[in-house]
Scaffold this motif. Structure first.
Motif, PDB file in Angstrom:
ATOM      1  N   TRP A 346       0.858  -1.188   0.000  1.00 52.09           N
ATOM      2  CA  TRP A 346       0.000   0.000   0.000  1.00 52.09           C
ATOM      3  C   TRP A 346       0.887   1.229   0.000  1.00 52.09           C
ATOM      4  CZ3 TRP A 346      -3.329  -1.905   4.713  1.00 52.09           C
ATOM      5  CH2 TRP A 346      -4.270  -2.851   4.276  1.00 52.09           C
ATOM      6  N   GLN A 427      -6.970   0.755   6.809  1.00 49.97           N
ATOM      7  CA  GLN A 427      -5.737   1.100   6.113  1.00 49.97           C
ATOM      8  C   GLN A 427      -5.074   2.325   6.736  1.00 49.97           C
ATOM      9  OE1 GLN A 427      -7.740   1.105   2.236  1.00 49.97           O
ATOM     10  NE2 GLN A 427      -6.296  -0.474   1.535  1.00 49.97           N
ATOM     11  N   THR A 518      -2.771   0.665  -4.283  1.00 52.35           N
ATOM     12  CA  THR A 518      -2.249  -0.670  -4.001  1.00 52.35           C
ATOM     13  C   THR A 518      -1.363  -1.118  -5.150  1.00 52.35           C
ATOM     14  OG1 THR A 518      -4.201  -1.261  -2.693  1.00 52.35           O
ATOM     15  CG2 THR A 518      -2.879  -3.076  -3.556  1.00 52.35           C
TER      16      THR A 518
END
Length: 521
Positions: A346, A427, A518
């Motif tokens: 990420w 995230q 990503t």
């Protein structure tokens, strides 16, 4: 054997070291000839940059040995050794300084539980007979062995502060050599290569005067399921320590060469060197804190990349051993993953997509509602699919999602990515663990990702890289009584470090938007 994880980021700082000197007044360094008590521990955050909250476990059939080495002037150095029952133990030493001015150095490694001791324990993987120099031990089992992990630290007399344990850091890199092709469960590998042999624990310098160590192995692959042929813990300083130009190996009946191209090795960093046993091409996985460039490449340093444009900073890497939330991410969470085999990393954008704290999450007139299949709760990591659902519901009403999706920094090259999207709360919480740590008095300590952003802004660089002091929207939804829908937002600011679900009119308050993307394998 229990597994010890190696956590990494780029530019990891050496653990801060300090010790306590009891009952000596406000300036203990001035008290000469008085007993000194020193406490030492392994880092509670392995890697020193918040990549893990776990202390390493002691491998089976081993015990953790910690050596104190005190030197000063012409006096005979003091050496003391203590073993710990648990890796989380705080180990205490007491000594009378050998001189008016002295320094303290530490080395912690693993020895056998039945190691002989007459004040010093039998060395196992490292030779400590010539402190402050430490080298690999002869005939040691140095391949595919988590017990080769070790820690060190050094401080001068004037760094003494009362009551604070010494926190050690790892002077080693962990290098995994991984095949891109499947490996048979009974496969064997034969390999020999040379590495830097040893360091001076009082200076932290790699002993360049030492002859290099030849590492040789012939046996079963380290982990056939994960295609890891072999791995080693190697002395590293990021400057003088490099892998050879190439490494020859034999896998089963097939011989080949790994073009390692003198890759520099930094301490406290994992390297997953993936290569094709057919073509031999080596691909180095990114690490947390690495810069991700618009050409689809990544690097741990801006040096040598001045012609490139930074698109963002890596904040999670799948399979790097850090227990990050990315471990549960899959390509099935992305409609555009195509033929990608897995999620790799990420990346947080190097700039906000918003021009300030002026983006509403919801700008519609009717009551906000959650789309079907929307991610909810703080474990949600489906930022990509959440963003698509919000935009599909209304591109104009859901400003935060639309703003993130429209972020116009293009990634070129062969690297496959998801494109930019509004991150989920899960995230962003993963980002928080490697961005900054909340301390006392509303202060934060910079960790790997924030340090990379700070390097971008240093010396009059791009000030837009720094995260804003306000709140950031996430794509994760939620509801509160009386059945009001909303979304989470988060802040990394010193005085407002935290997150909360914002519903109703609060979802129409202005906040910042920082997209992520990503990288796929």
């Amino acid at each position: 054997m229990k597994k010890i994880l190696l956590y990494s980021t780029l530019a990891l700082s050496v653990g801060l070291c300090s010790c306590s000197q009891e009952d000596l007044g406000e300036n203990p360094a001035q008290a000469v000839g008085q007993p000194v008590t020193v406490s030492v521990q392994l880092p509670s955050e392995v890697g020193g940059d918040g990549l893990s909250r776990d202390v390493p476990e002691i491998p089976a059939d081993h015990q953790l040995r910690c050596i104190l080495y005190v030197s000063g002037g012409d006096a005979e150095p003091i050496r003391q050794e203590v073993v710990a029952d648990e890796a989380s133990d705080v180990i205490t030493f007491s000594f009378t300084p050998p001189a008016d001015t002295y320094t303290c150095s530490f080395w912690a490694d693993y020895v056998k539980t039945d190691a002989n001791s007459d004040g010093t324990y039998d060395d196992l993987y490292y030779n400590t007979t010539n402190l402050p120099n430490v080298t690999f031990a002869d005939n040691a089992d140095l391949f595919n062995n988590e017990a080769c992990d070790a820690f060190t630290g050094h401080f001068a007399q004037d760094e003494i502060t009362s009551g604070t344990p010494v926190t050690l850091s790892r002077p080693l890199a962990k290098v995994n050599f991984i095949s891109e092709e499947a490996v048979g469960a009974d496969a064997t590998v034969d390999v020999t290569y040379t590495v830097s042999n040893g360091m001076n624990i009082s200076t932290g310098a790699i002993n360049t005067a030492e002859p290099q160590k030849s590492l040789t192995y012939n046996g079963a692959v380290a982990n056939a399921a994960d295609k890891v042929l072999f791995f080693n813990y190697l002395f590293a300083d990021g400057e003088n320590t490099k892998l050879p130009a190439s490494i020859s190996y034999t896998l089963g009946e097939t011989s080949g060469t790994i073009p390692t191209n003198e890759i520099p090795l930094a301490a406290n960093t994992p390297y997953n060197l993936s290569f094709s046993t057919a073509s031999g091409e080596v691909v180095t996985s990114p690490a947390v804190g690495d810069y991700f460039f618009t050409d689809g490449t990544w690097s741990s340093s801006l040096d040598g990349n001045t012609e490139k444009t930074v698109a963002g900073v890596v904040f999670a890497v799948k399979g790097d051993g850090t227990s990050s939330a990315i471990e549960s991410d899959e390509t099935t969470n992305y409609s555009n993953a195509g033929e990608a085999t897995d999620v790799l990393a990420w990346v947080i954008a190097a700039k906000d997509a918003s021009t300030g704290a002026n983006v509403k999450f919801y700008a519609g007139d009717a009551s906000m509602s959650l789309p079907e299949n929307m991610g909810e709760g703080k474990d949600d990591i489906k930022g990509y699919s959440n963003t698509a659902l919000w935009v599909k519901a209304s591109e104009t009403d859901y400003e935060a999602a639309s703003t993130a999706k429209a972020y116009n920094v293009e990634i070129t090259g062969d690297t496959k990515t998801s494109g930019w999207y509004l991150p989920s709360i899960g995230q962003m919480l993963a980002l928080g663990k490697v961005y900054a740590e909340k301390g006392e008095n509303d202060t934060t300590t910079s960790l790997a990702v924030k340090k990379s952003f700070e390097a971008l802004t240093a010396g009059g660089g791009d000030s837009a890289a720094a995260m804003a002091s306000g709140n950031y929207w996430t794509s994760t939804g939620g509801t509160q009584e009386p059945e009001q829908a909303g979304a989470y937002r988060i802040s990394f600011a010193n005085t407002n470090y935290g997150n909360a679900l914002r519903t109703g009119d609060d979802a129409k308050a202005g906040s910042n938007v920082r997209p992520i993307l990503t990288i796929f394998k």
